[in-house]
Design a protein around this motif. Structure first.
Motif, mmCIF file in Angstrom:
data_model
loop_
_atom_site.group_PDB
_atom_site.id
_atom_site.type_symbol
_atom_site.label_atom_id
_atom_site.label_comp_id
_atom_site.label_asym_id
_atom_site.label_seq_id
_atom_site.Cartn_x
_atom_site.Cartn_y
_atom_site.Cartn_z
ATOM 1 N N ALA A 1 0.908 -1.034 0.007
ATOM 2 C CA ALA A 1 -0.055 0.068 -0.323
ATOM 3 C C ALA A 1 0.838 1.429 0.198
ATOM 4 O O ALA A 1 0.466 2.331 -0.904
ATOM 5 N N VAL A 2 1.727 1.092 0.873
ATOM 6 C CA VAL A 2 2.650 2.851 1.350
ATOM 7 C C VAL A 2 3.529 3.035 0.109
ATOM 8 O O VAL A 2 3.686 3.203 -0.713
ATOM 9 N N TRP A 3 4.386 1.168 -0.355
ATOM 10 C CA TRP A 3 4.966 2.018 -1.220
ATOM 11 C C TRP A 3 4.051 2.309 -3.034
ATOM 12 O O TRP A 3 5.518 3.146 -3.334
ATOM 13 N N ILE B 1 13.858 -1.021 -2.392
ATOM 14 C CA ILE B 1 14.132 -1.018 -3.681
ATOM 15 C C ILE B 1 12.956 0.330 -4.500
ATOM 16 O O ILE B 1 13.154 1.419 -4.208
ATOM 17 N N ARG B 2 14.236 0.466 -5.813
ATOM 18 C CA ARG B 2 13.684 1.597 -6.665
ATOM 19 C C ARG B 2 12.734 1.208 -7.390
ATOM 20 O O ARG B 2 11.801 0.164 -6.919
ATOM 21 N N ARG B 3 11.861 2.825 -7.000
ATOM 22 C CA ARG B 3 10.195 2.703 -7.100
ATOM 23 C C ARG B 3 10.042 2.117 -8.379
ATOM 24 O O ARG B 3 8.868 1.746 -8.742
ATOM 25 N N ASP B 4 10.684 2.283 -9.848
ATOM 26 C CA ASP B 4 10.543 1.842 -11.071
ATOM 27 C C ASP B 4 10.088 0.501 -10.867
ATOM 28 O O ASP B 4 9.409 -0.051 -11.620
ATOM 29 N N VAL B 5 11.105 -0.432 -10.078
ATOM 30 C CA VAL B 5 11.484 -1.565 -10.415
ATOM 31 C C VAL B 5 9.897 -2.574 -9.668
ATOM 32 O O VAL B 5 8.808 -3.341 -9.504
ATOM 33 N N ALA B 6 9.410 -1.036 -8.167
ATOM 34 C CA ALA B 6 8.640 -2.163 -7.811
ATOM 35 C C ALA B 6 7.277 -1.672 -8.174
ATOM 36 O O ALA B 6 6.159 -2.510 -8.168
ATOM 37 N N GLN B 7 7.303 -0.162 -8.951
ATOM 38 C CA GLN B 7 5.459 -0.089 -9.577
ATOM 39 C C GLN B 7 5.241 -2.075 -10.694
ATOM 40 O O GLN B 7 4.590 -1.607 -11.136
#
Length: 488
Positions: free
Chosen positions: A101-103, A186-192
């Motif tokens: 949720a937060v990420w 984790i990098r956000r672009d990877v997490a998405q």
């Protein structure tokens, strides 16, 4: 389906640019459930450490997992006192649910989390996120099992941790050393792209995320940590271990059947040198040779056992044909998945048919060798038969690899695969700042599997998010909210 490794499908890794003043580079999430005692000293200690040592803007987000004590009030007071602290409430428990949720809603380019007990020495935080900021790695984890780690904990937890990681290595071929240390980034672009593929919402969330990332070829950086066990930990070891084993079985089965769409993640971030066309250096040849040799050695042992079994009640030619047929089917299936990286069931029948043609060539070689042996001596010894078959199989193995690589599993990515869709950056514009809207259109297609639409939020602001299930909707807590139970 073969994993797409063509470069340029997503933005390449690069050092994060200097962010505008006030925009956090790092968002550290602390998932909590009934932690009224430890939350305040944890957040203050973390804030003081980041304020003193971290060279970028940061945010600390408290993710309250449906606490029933005064944890929400403590979180609100901290957010009111410290501008860099935000708090979000979810009405369901689950560490994985809180992180997802937060990420998914954060606007920080680097996302991290740590347990509220702060068992890990905070001096490892900057080494943890530095490879992500620099663009070197996609994920980073703290490891309590590295040689240079310094860990203080009881023998029971030590045994459980090492046994669990041995299970991961044996069943899921995991190469990372510590799946469940509560210290990851984790990098956000990877997490998405990665998070929509992770199903677990509890303690297995970490393991599933790491296994999928590793199988997709993403780079995981490990940091040795100093770690002191929390004797007051509320984790239920037996229930957690049972849930983890169920998760291992579920993920292992999905990987074995090829049902996970890992082609979305096939080395998408950065210019991978393995994707470059270099003259006189065939792509993936070294890796394929190693995989083929391992599969071939196991297949040969399997073949010899079958031959010895069939030879008891049949002649040498019949035993050889039956053993070679059964082992050829298994060999083709193993090479298809492990050596040449073909996932899913598409084309499996055609591959098996072509493998049987290759089997026919191997049968001709081995049968011809047996015929020559029988012509040379009327009653050859069983050991002599096996030796001749091993030599014939070695010759057939070389020919089999060449035919597999050039005919059965050719690399058609450059000729037959459709061109990868151009990458469209996700929407990251704050909802209440019209002047900062980006005119770049948003393409939701790459994130169709996401269970909700992420919207960024800032410390002290209420974020308006779209959630499909009201039970998953976090309740943003504003610093000015009041409560009769003032803990200050």
């Amino acid at each position: 389906m073969r994993t797409d490794s063509s470069p340029g499908t997503l933005p390449a890794r690069e050092h994060l640019p200097a962010a505008p003043a006030g925009t956090p580079v790092l968002d550290v999430v602390i998932p909590v459930y009934n932690e009224e005692k430890d939350l305040r000293p944890c957040v203050r200690r973390l804030y003081e450490h980041l304020d003193r040592t971290f060279p970028y803007a940061f945010r600390i987000t408290i993710a309250d997992n449906a606490s029933t004590d005064t944890t929400p009030q403590v979180a609100r007071h901290l957010a009111a006192q410290i501008p860099e602290v935000a708090t979000v409430r979810l009405e369901q428990k689950g560490r994985g649910r809180a992180l997802r949720a937060v990420w998914s809603a954060s606007d920080a380019p680097v996302l991290a989390y740590m347990d509220v007990d702060l068992s890990t020495d905070l001096n490892a935080l900057l080494p943890l996120v530095a490879p992500l900021i620099s663009g070197h790695s996609d994920l980073a984890i703290g490891s309590r099992l590295a040689r240079s780690s310094r860990v203080v904990r009881g023998p029971k937890r030590e045994f459980i941790s090492r046994a669990y990681n041995l299970i991961l290595r044996g069943s899921l071929q995991a190469r990372f050393s510590d799946a469940q240390c509560g210290f990851k980034a984790i990098r956000r672009d990877v997490a998405q792209v990665l998070l929509p593929l992770v199903e677990d919402t509890g303690w297995f969330f970490d393991t599933e995320m790491l296994v999928l990332a590793e199988r997709a070829g993403l780079r995981i950086h490990e940091v040795p940590v100093d770690w002191v066990d929390d004797p007051d930990s509320t984790v239920h070891i037996v229930r957690t271990a049972t849930d983890d084993l169920k998760g291992v079985w579920r993920v292992g089965r999905a990987l074995a059947t090829g049902s996970l769409p890992l082609d979305r993640l096939g080395r998408p971030f950065g210019d991978d040198p393995r994707d470059r066309d270099i003259e006189d250096v065939p792509k993936g040849l070294a890796r394929q040779l190693v995989g083929f040799c391992v599969v071939g050695a196991l297949s040969t042992l399997f073949y010899l056992l079958l031959y010895s079994g069939f030879r008891v009640f049949s002649g040498s030619q019949t035993a050889n044909a039956l053993a070679l047929l059964v082992s050829a089917v298994a060999n083709t299936a193993a090479n298809r998945r492990l050596t040449f990286g073909v996932r899913g069931r598409g084309g499996a029948v055609r591959h098996q048919a072509q493998g049987l043609v290759v089997f026919g060539i191997g049968l001709a070689l081995t049968s011809g060798s047996l015929a020559a042996l029988n012509a040379a001596t009327s009653e050859p010894a069983h050991s002599t038969e096996l030796a001749v078959l091993v030599a014939a199989n070695l010759a057939a193995t070389v020919l089999r690899f060449l035919l597999f690589r050039a005919w059965v599993f050719p690399d058609r990515r450059e000729d037959d695969s459709p061109a990868p869709a151009p990458y469209t950056p996700p929407c990251t514009t704050p909802p209440h700042d019209p002047a900062s809207y980006d005119t770049t259109p948003c393409d939701p297609a790459p994130y169709e599997a996401a269970p909700y639409v992420p919207t960024p939020f800032r410390a002290g602001e209420a974020a308006h998010r779209t959630w499909p299930d009201a039970t998953l909707r976090p309740q943003p807590v504003r610093p000015h909210d009041s409560d009769s139970r003032d803990l200050r």
